[in-house]
Scaffold this motif. Structure first.
Motif, mmCIF file in Angstrom:
data_model
loop_
_atom_site.group_PDB
_atom_site.id
_atom_site.type_symbol
_atom_site.label_atom_id
_atom_site.label_comp_id
_atom_site.label_asym_id
_atom_site.label_seq_id
_atom_site.Cartn_x
_atom_site.Cartn_y
_atom_site.Cartn_z
ATOM 1 N N LYS A 1 -3.130 3.923 -2.783
ATOM 2 C CA LYS A 1 -3.071 2.672 -3.890
ATOM 3 C C LYS A 1 -2.822 1.508 -3.343
ATOM 4 O O LYS A 1 -2.250 1.525 -1.830
ATOM 5 C CB LYS A 1 -1.758 3.155 -4.788
ATOM 6 N N CYS A 2 -3.042 0.508 -3.675
ATOM 7 C CA CYS A 2 -2.921 -0.926 -3.381
ATOM 8 C C CYS A 2 -2.626 -1.767 -4.432
ATOM 9 O O CYS A 2 -3.133 -2.011 -5.409
ATOM 10 C CB CYS A 2 -4.309 -1.287 -2.742
ATOM 11 N N TYR A 3 -1.366 -2.407 -4.305
ATOM 12 C CA TYR A 3 -0.804 -3.480 -5.180
ATOM 13 C C TYR A 3 -1.088 -4.983 -4.453
ATOM 14 O O TYR A 3 -0.222 -5.145 -3.361
ATOM 15 C CB TYR A 3 0.577 -3.142 -5.530
ATOM 16 N N ALA B 1 -13.501 3.942 -5.847
ATOM 17 C CA ALA B 1 -12.499 3.144 -6.090
ATOM 18 C C ALA B 1 -12.556 2.422 -7.419
ATOM 19 O O ALA B 1 -13.676 2.404 -7.929
ATOM 20 C CB ALA B 1 -12.251 2.134 -5.039
ATOM 21 N N THR C 1 -5.786 10.104 -2.612
ATOM 22 C CA THR C 1 -5.614 8.767 -3.502
ATOM 23 C C THR C 1 -4.632 7.806 -2.875
ATOM 24 O O THR C 1 -3.562 7.881 -2.793
ATOM 25 C CB THR C 1 -5.413 8.948 -5.035
ATOM 26 N N TRP D 1 -11.117 -3.188 0.653
ATOM 27 C CA TRP D 1 -10.677 -1.857 1.423
ATOM 28 C C TRP D 1 -11.350 -1.857 2.372
ATOM 29 O O TRP D 1 -12.773 -2.015 2.604
ATOM 30 C CB TRP D 1 -10.836 -0.592 0.316
ATOM 31 N N CYS E 1 -5.859 -2.370 2.620
ATOM 32 C CA CYS E 1 -6.348 -2.999 1.349
ATOM 33 C C CYS E 1 -5.763 -4.327 1.672
ATOM 34 O O CYS E 1 -4.805 -4.798 2.449
ATOM 35 C CB CYS E 1 -5.494 -2.479 0.486
ATOM 36 N N ASN F 1 -10.152 6.490 -4.036
ATOM 37 C CA ASN F 1 -10.306 8.283 -4.197
ATOM 38 C C ASN F 1 -11.158 8.886 -3.393
ATOM 39 O O ASN F 1 -12.326 8.216 -3.152
ATOM 40 C CB ASN F 1 -10.569 8.376 -5.682
ATOM 41 N N HIS G 1 -4.168 -3.566 -9.590
ATOM 42 C CA HIS G 1 -3.882 -2.845 -8.543
ATOM 43 C C HIS G 1 -5.042 -1.847 -8.356
ATOM 44 O O HIS G 1 -5.916 -1.899 -9.490
ATOM 45 C CB HIS G 1 -2.552 -1.701 -8.653
ATOM 46 N N SER G 2 -5.317 -1.415 -7.364
ATOM 47 C CA SER G 2 -6.562 -0.669 -6.988
ATOM 48 C C SER G 2 -6.135 0.521 -6.362
ATOM 49 O O SER G 2 -5.347 0.556 -5.722
ATOM 50 C CB SER G 2 -7.730 -1.444 -5.858
ATOM 51 N N GLU G 3 -7.329 1.559 -6.612
ATOM 52 C CA GLU G 3 -6.922 2.902 -6.043
ATOM 53 C C GLU G 3 -8.208 3.258 -5.287
ATOM 54 O O GLU G 3 -9.436 3.291 -5.928
ATOM 55 C CB GLU G 3 -6.547 4.029 -7.021
ATOM 56 N N GLN H 1 0.856 -1.145 0.046
ATOM 57 C CA GLN H 1 0.018 0.071 -0.028
ATOM 58 C C GLN H 1 1.103 1.058 0.125
ATOM 59 O O GLN H 1 1.960 1.397 0.524
ATOM 60 C CB GLN H 1 -1.126 -0.066 1.351
#
Lengths: 112, 115
Positions: free
Chosen positions: A22-24, A66, A20, A34, A91, A77, A73-75, A6
């Motif tokens: 971020k998650c990988y 989101a 924002t 999330w 995440c 916002n 990957h996810s974001e 994250q």
């Protein structure tokens, strides 16, 4: 072994600003979740994605959105930030059909 | 809706002793999983142990074991030979398989292991 990453780890924003997160996910994991953990509280589910499509929605405010991208990957916002949005945002990722979710280290968001 | 209740906000135990953390849950479904997560001061969420509701045998992971009482909807965590590194917040959590895999957490129990 690779874990859930994250970024950023810490974030300070002012009220009404945008953030924002971020998650990988772990490689080959197709599902991302999330969660929001307020001070002294248990984590609350916000939203999840499977194969880039929203799969479930929890207590996510309308100010938040989101998405999951083609690389999985996810974001998250977050707009019009409020003081009450200050929390630890986790995440987690998993493989569909597998119940064990692996958590990232979280992003600590402070709204001032 | 599923709810998870942890009735012990805080507990303490002497190093090397055994402690049991309580958890009860409420659901009308049969297809679910239960978990215990550990959250140390680093705030990382770490899976401790998992129990499938269809399994009668209690799950064990080294020093950690559960007492799963399905009829009573109870899912307690026993930590044997407590170590200083066990000091953490412990969350009981629930997944209902037919309603997504999102976790519903209890309010947590703060465990302090004393030397």
């Amino acid at each position: 072994a690779a874990g859930v990453i994250q970024s950023p780890r810490h974030l300070i924003k002012e009220k009404r600003e945008t953030a924002t997160l971020k998650c990988y996910p772990i490689p080959r994991h197709d599902t991302v979740y999330w969660y929001q953990q307020g001070p002294g509280q248990d984590p609350q589910f916000l939203i999840s994605f499977y194969e880039k499509m929203q799969s479930d929605k929890g207590s996510i405010p309308d100010r938040f959105s989101a998405q999951q991208f083609s690389d999985y990957h996810s974001e998250l916002n977050m707009s019009s930030l409020e003081l009450g949005d200050s929390a630890l945002y986790f995440c987690a990722s998993s493989l569909v059909g597998i119940t064990e979710a692996f958590f990232g280290q979280g992003t600590r968001l402070t709204v001032v | 809706a599923q709810t998870v209740t942890q009735s012990q906000p805080e507990m303490s135990v002497q190093e090397a002793e055994t402690v049991t953390l309580s958890c009860t849950y409420d659901t009308s479904e049969n297809n679910y999983y239960l978990f215990w997560y550990k959250q140390p001061p680093s705030r990382q969420m770490i899976l401790v142990i998992r129990q499938e509701a269809y399994k009668q045998q209690n799950a064990t992971e080294n020093r950690f074991s559960v007492n799963f009482q399905k009829a009573a909807k109870s899912f307690s965590l026993k930590i044997s030979d407590s170590q200083l590194g066990d000091t953490a917040m412990y969350f009981c959590a629930f997944i209902h398989l037919n309603a997504g895999n999102m976790l519903t957490f209890g309010g947590g129990t703060r465990l302090m292991v004393k030397p």
